[in-house]
Design a protein around this motif. Sequence first.
Motif, PDB file in Angstrom:
ATOM      1  N   GLY A 179       0.673  -1.315   0.051  1.00  0.00           N
ATOM      2  CA  GLY A 179      -0.015  -0.018   0.115  1.00  0.00           C
ATOM      3  C   GLY A 179       0.789   1.153  -0.006  1.00  0.00           C
ATOM      4  N   ALA A 180       0.106   2.430   0.062  1.00  0.00           N
ATOM      5  CA  ALA A 180       0.934   3.761   0.024  1.00  0.00           C
ATOM      6  C   ALA A 180       0.395   4.680   0.957  1.00  0.00           C
ATOM      7  CB  ALA A 180       0.837   4.468  -1.257  1.00  0.00           C
ATOM      8  N   GLU A 181       1.002   5.713   1.540  1.00  0.00           N
ATOM      9  CA  GLU A 181       0.249   6.501   2.349  1.00  0.00           C
ATOM     10  C   GLU A 181       0.484   7.870   1.740  1.00  0.00           C
ATOM     11  OE1 GLU A 181       1.489   8.287   6.654  1.00  0.00           O
ATOM     12  OE2 GLU A 181       2.082   6.223   6.347  1.00  0.00           O
ATOM     13  N   TYR A 182      -0.785   8.594   1.567  1.00  0.00           N
ATOM     14  CA  TYR A 182      -0.678  10.099   0.968  1.00  0.00           C
ATOM     15  C   TYR A 182      -1.149  10.901   2.063  1.00  0.00           C
ATOM     16  CZ  TYR A 182      -1.152   6.907  -3.153  1.00  0.00           C
ATOM     17  OH  TYR A 182      -0.950   6.158  -4.001  1.00  0.00           O
ATOM     18  N   GLU A 183      -1.118  12.338   1.716  1.00  0.00           N
ATOM     19  CA  GLU A 183      -1.083  13.188   2.539  1.00  0.00           C
ATOM     20  C   GLU A 183      -2.668  13.387   2.980  1.00  0.00           C
ATOM     21  OE1 GLU A 183      -1.754  17.992   2.153  1.00  0.00           O
ATOM     22  OE2 GLU A 183       0.047  17.232   1.360  1.00  0.00           O
ATOM     23  N   ASP A 184      -3.609  12.736   2.578  1.00  0.00           N
ATOM     24  CA  ASP A 184      -4.998  12.687   3.002  1.00  0.00           C
ATOM     25  C   ASP A 184      -5.444  11.560   3.274  1.00  0.00           C
ATOM     26  OD1 ASP A 184      -5.243  12.127   0.237  1.00  0.00           O
ATOM     27  OD2 ASP A 184      -6.880  13.458  -0.172  1.00  0.00           O
ATOM     28  N   HIS A 185      -5.012  10.401   2.681  1.00  0.00           N
ATOM     29  CA  HIS A 185      -5.513   9.004   3.140  1.00  0.00           C
ATOM     30  C   HIS A 185      -4.398   8.025   3.011  1.00  0.00           C
ATOM     31  CE1 HIS A 185      -5.633   8.928  -1.377  1.00  0.00           C
ATOM     32  NE2 HIS A 185      -5.602   7.591  -1.125  1.00  0.00           N
ATOM     33  N   VAL A 186      -4.645   6.623   3.295  1.00  0.00           N
ATOM     34  CA  VAL A 186      -3.902   5.555   3.068  1.00  0.00           C
ATOM     35  C   VAL A 186      -4.581   4.724   2.409  1.00  0.00           C
ATOM     36  CG1 VAL A 186      -2.706   3.670   4.406  1.00  0.00           C
ATOM     37  CG2 VAL A 186      -3.163   5.993   5.560  1.00  0.00           C
ATOM     38  N   HIS A 187      -3.694   4.013   1.382  1.00  0.00           N
ATOM     39  CA  HIS A 187      -4.285   2.855   0.590  1.00  0.00           C
ATOM     40  C   HIS A 187      -3.534   2.007   1.215  1.00  0.00           C
ATOM     41  CE1 HIS A 187      -5.612   0.619  -3.080  1.00  0.00           C
ATOM     42  NE2 HIS A 187      -4.242   0.198  -2.921  1.00  0.00           N
ATOM     43  N   SER A 188      -4.594   0.974   1.792  1.00  0.00           N
ATOM     44  CA  SER A 188      -3.970  -0.342   2.158  1.00  0.00           C
ATOM     45  C   SER A 188      -3.873  -1.386   1.364  1.00  0.00           C
ATOM     46  CB  SER A 188      -4.692  -0.784   3.594  1.00  0.00           C
ATOM     47  OG  SER A 188      -4.653  -2.009   3.952  1.00  0.00           O
TER      48      SER A 188
END
Length: 79
Positions: free
Chosen positions: A36-45
């Motif tokens: 997954g990836a971590e973004y400024e406004d959300h996390v994609h798990s």
Amino acid sequence: MLQVIQKLTVVSNPTRVFEVGTEHEGREVIEIKQVGAEYEDHVHSEFSVYDENDNLIASVENAPVIVDYRQIVDHDNEK
């Protein structure tokens, strides 16, 4: 020490369990990766489950999961 994912339990109905060293639909689970990836406004798990030929068995995205880790010794860093 290095931590690797040993077991991934997807909390759903029905519950799905992927564990290294076990079979899933006739294919042996060799590795589970957190991709997954971590973004400024959300996390994609996202987790990917691979077989012995490095083929994808399953991809689990944005689902509630329980992750069990195992510590292993990383011999590459020893001198």
